[in-house]
Design a protein around this motif. Sequence first.
Motif, short mmCIF file in Angstrom:
data_model
loop_
_atom_site.label_atom_id
_atom_site.label_comp_id
_atom_site.label_asym_id
_atom_site.label_seq_id
_atom_site.Cartn_x
_atom_site.Cartn_y
_atom_site.Cartn_z
N LEU A 189 10.62 6.15 6.09
CA LEU A 189 9.87 5.52 4.78
C LEU A 189 8.76 6.60 4.64
N PRO A 190 8.18 6.56 3.20
CA PRO A 190 6.84 7.39 3.22
C PRO A 190 5.83 6.97 4.02
N ALA A 191 4.97 7.94 4.56
CA ALA A 191 3.94 7.82 5.48
C ALA A 191 3.25 6.61 5.23
N VAL A 192 2.92 6.33 4.01
CA VAL A 192 1.77 5.10 3.51
C VAL A 192 2.47 3.79 4.22
N MET A 193 3.78 3.74 4.41
CA MET A 193 4.12 2.49 5.13
C MET A 193 4.03 2.43 6.28
N TYR A 194 3.47 3.49 7.24
CA TYR A 194 3.13 3.42 8.56
C TYR A 194 1.63 3.50 8.79
N SER A 195 0.88 3.50 7.71
CA SER A 195 -0.67 3.87 7.73
C SER A 195 -1.20 2.61 8.53
N THR A 196 -2.03 3.16 9.41
CA THR A 196 -3.08 2.38 10.23
C THR A 196 -4.44 2.77 9.75
N LYS A 197 -4.72 3.56 8.78
CA LYS A 197 -5.75 3.76 8.30
C LYS A 197 -6.73 2.42 7.70
N THR A 198 -7.86 2.40 8.05
CA THR A 198 -8.64 0.87 7.67
C THR A 198 -9.88 1.33 7.13
N ASP B 68 -4.55 5.18 0.50
CA ASP B 68 -3.45 4.25 0.60
C ASP B 68 -2.93 3.53 -0.60
N GLN B 69 -3.96 3.13 -1.32
CA GLN B 69 -3.53 2.37 -2.38
C GLN B 69 -2.93 3.17 -3.35
N LYS B 70 -3.54 4.66 -3.64
CA LYS B 70 -2.76 5.28 -4.51
C LYS B 70 -1.44 5.94 -4.21
N ALA B 71 -1.25 6.14 -2.69
CA ALA B 71 0.03 6.59 -2.27
C ALA B 71 1.09 5.44 -2.56
#
Length: 178
Positions: A67-76, A34-37
């Motif tokens: 918005l780009p998918a990373v802006m919805y990310s719930t990855k932890t 996610d940081q890279k995205a």
Amino acid sequence: MRRILLTVLLLGAGLVHGSELPETDWLQLMPKSDQKALEAMPEIDHDSPEGDGTFTEKGGMKQSKGLPAVMYSTKTVASMNDKKIRIGGYPVPLESDAKGRSTLFFLVPYPGACIHVPPPPPNQLVLVRYPKGLKLDDIYTPLWVAGTLKVEQVTNDLADAAYALDAATVRVVQESDL
């Protein structure tokens, strides 16, 4: 010997006065992918009704479509679950006690996240439970929050969060902290 052991245990828990847990950076809550995205994401257009101060009935922090998918990310980050942390951020009050102290709030990485467009991704929002409550005069006041972090999906009308924190302490950041 017993006193030394107790002091070591309290220091490890960050409970001895003057001794706090090391600061957790917000990026530690976000997987490397996610940081890279986020780094590769194009600039976001802030021209919207919310950006001008007009909000829809859904509230200001819910992510709008497109918005780009990373802006919805719930990855932890799994290693953060059940970890005692201290993190700095800004409050978005949700519930207060009878004395007007905030007992439930979102902690966000930058001031005014409840009105900025877009809001942080869910893995950059932490729901804070603080039964003792804290008098919040201003959402632009930075806080230190310490306690046990949980990987926990939280959804309400205002926002979605990927983490929750049962706070042991909450305090305003002082000039001497900087």
